[in-house]
Motif scaffolding. Structure first.
Motif, short mmCIF file in Angstrom:
data_model
loop_
_atom_site.label_atom_id
_atom_site.label_comp_id
_atom_site.label_asym_id
_atom_site.label_seq_id
_atom_site.Cartn_x
_atom_site.Cartn_y
_atom_site.Cartn_z
N THR A 1 0.82 -1.20 0.00
CA THR A 1 0.00 0.00 0.00
C THR A 1 0.86 1.26 0.00
O THR A 1 1.90 1.32 0.68
CB THR A 1 -0.96 0.03 1.21
N PHE A 2 0.44 2.25 -0.75
CA PHE A 2 1.18 3.50 -0.86
C PHE A 2 1.27 4.21 0.49
O PHE A 2 2.16 5.04 0.71
CB PHE A 2 0.47 4.44 -1.86
N SER A 3 0.35 3.88 1.41
CA SER A 3 0.27 4.61 2.67
C SER A 3 1.25 4.12 3.73
O SER A 3 1.30 4.65 4.84
CB SER A 3 -1.16 4.53 3.23
N LYS A 4 2.06 3.09 3.41
CA LYS A 4 3.06 2.59 4.35
C LYS A 4 4.44 2.63 3.71
O LYS A 4 4.58 2.54 2.49
CB LYS A 4 2.71 1.17 4.80
N SER A 5 5.43 2.75 4.53
CA SER A 5 6.81 2.89 4.05
C SER A 5 7.22 1.70 3.18
O SER A 5 7.03 0.55 3.57
CB SER A 5 7.77 3.00 5.24
N PRO A 6 7.77 1.98 2.01
CA PRO A 6 8.21 0.87 1.13
C PRO A 6 9.49 0.20 1.62
O PRO A 6 9.85 -0.86 1.14
CB PRO A 6 8.44 1.58 -0.21
N THR A 7 10.17 0.80 2.59
CA THR A 7 11.45 0.27 3.04
C THR A 7 11.33 -0.69 4.22
O THR A 7 12.31 -1.33 4.60
CB THR A 7 12.40 1.42 3.45
N THR A 8 10.14 -0.80 4.81
CA THR A 8 9.97 -1.72 5.94
C THR A 8 9.14 -2.92 5.52
O THR A 8 8.32 -2.85 4.60
CB THR A 8 9.25 -1.02 7.11
N ALA A 9 9.38 -4.04 6.20
CA ALA A 9 8.61 -5.25 5.90
C ALA A 9 7.16 -5.04 6.30
O ALA A 9 6.87 -4.40 7.31
CB ALA A 9 9.20 -6.44 6.65
N GLY A 10 6.26 -5.57 5.51
CA GLY A 10 4.84 -5.43 5.80
C GLY A 10 4.19 -6.77 6.09
O GLY A 10 4.75 -7.83 5.82
N LYS A 11 2.99 -6.70 6.64
CA LYS A 11 2.17 -7.89 6.84
C LYS A 11 1.47 -8.23 5.54
O LYS A 11 1.39 -7.40 4.62
CB LYS A 11 1.15 -7.65 7.95
N ASN A 12 0.92 -9.42 5.45
CA ASN A 12 0.19 -9.81 4.23
C ASN A 12 -0.96 -8.85 3.94
O ASN A 12 -1.31 -8.63 2.77
CB ASN A 12 -0.36 -11.23 4.38
N SER A 13 -1.54 -8.29 4.98
CA SER A 13 -2.67 -7.38 4.80
C SER A 13 -2.24 -5.98 4.39
O SER A 13 -3.08 -5.10 4.20
CB SER A 13 -3.50 -7.31 6.09
#
Length: 199
Positions: free
Chosen positions: A57-69
């Motif tokens: 999602t554009f609303s979260k930092s692209p440099t950190t790992a994200g959850k599946n959601s």
């Protein structure tokens, strides 16, 4: 004697009528039974599907790992021939159909909104204009990665849709969304509104 017959019929029929009514209510409840758990399970299935392209999602930092959601999951149905993608502040012209996840009554997912009916056709489908920033995060993320002429099937976790609330009676809380989206055109603020065009 007649009174006894009426009483006897009433004793048999009223419980049956109640059973039919309860059965109908139960079917309606079952349509979205364990809805959050079912939608959570679907997100896990999407994340495990190697055929899908994923976009955070554009609303979260692209440099950190994200959850599946934190991701949308994309199937490319058609590729456009033009380059360039909309920005967050741009207006997009799209054709779309939105569904919920498959359920007992709707094996392909219940349609909750659409700009066309029947099979998709670039020449006959209606298009709608939206400012990217006014859309749910998952939809915005999708169109910000699309090129004009692209048509995608976009799988959006409920966290990037309407979350734990319900936007209207057609979309229950905790609903993952599945959109077929075709990007017809886009333009920046202040640009002259282009006339409608199809491929």
């Amino acid at each position: 004697m007649k009174n006894r017959i009426y009483i006897w019929l009433a004793a048999i029929l009223f419980p049956l009528i109640g059973t039919v009514s309860c059965s109908k209510d139960t079917e309606e409840e079952d349509e979205h039974a364990n809805w959050k758990q079912r939608n959570d399970a679907v997100i896990e299935q999407w994340s495990a599907n190697s055929a899908f392209t994923t976009y955070k999602t554009f609303s979260k930092s692209p440099t950190t790992a994200g959850k599946n959601s934190d991701y949308i999951y994309v199937e490319v149905l058609e590729e456009g021939s033009e380059s360039g993608s909309p920005l967050y502040t741009d207006t997009v012209r799209v054709m779309y159909r939105g569904r919920l996840i498959p359920s007992k009554t709707y094996p392909e997912g219940e349609v909750f909104d659409e700009s066309y009916s029947g099979d998709f056709d670039w020449k006959t489908a209606n298009a709608q204009d939206f400012v990217c920033s006014a859309l749910v995060d998952g939809f915005t993320t999708a169109v910000m990665h699309m090129n004009t002429g692209d048509r995608w099937r976009v799988h959006i976790p409920y966290t990037l849709g309407y979350g734990s609330s319900t936007s209207n009676s057609a979309i229950p809380a905790y609903s993952d969304l599945i959109f077929e989206v075709a990007l017809v055109d886009f333009w920046s603020p202040g640009e002259k509104h282009p006339s409608f065009k199809t491929r």
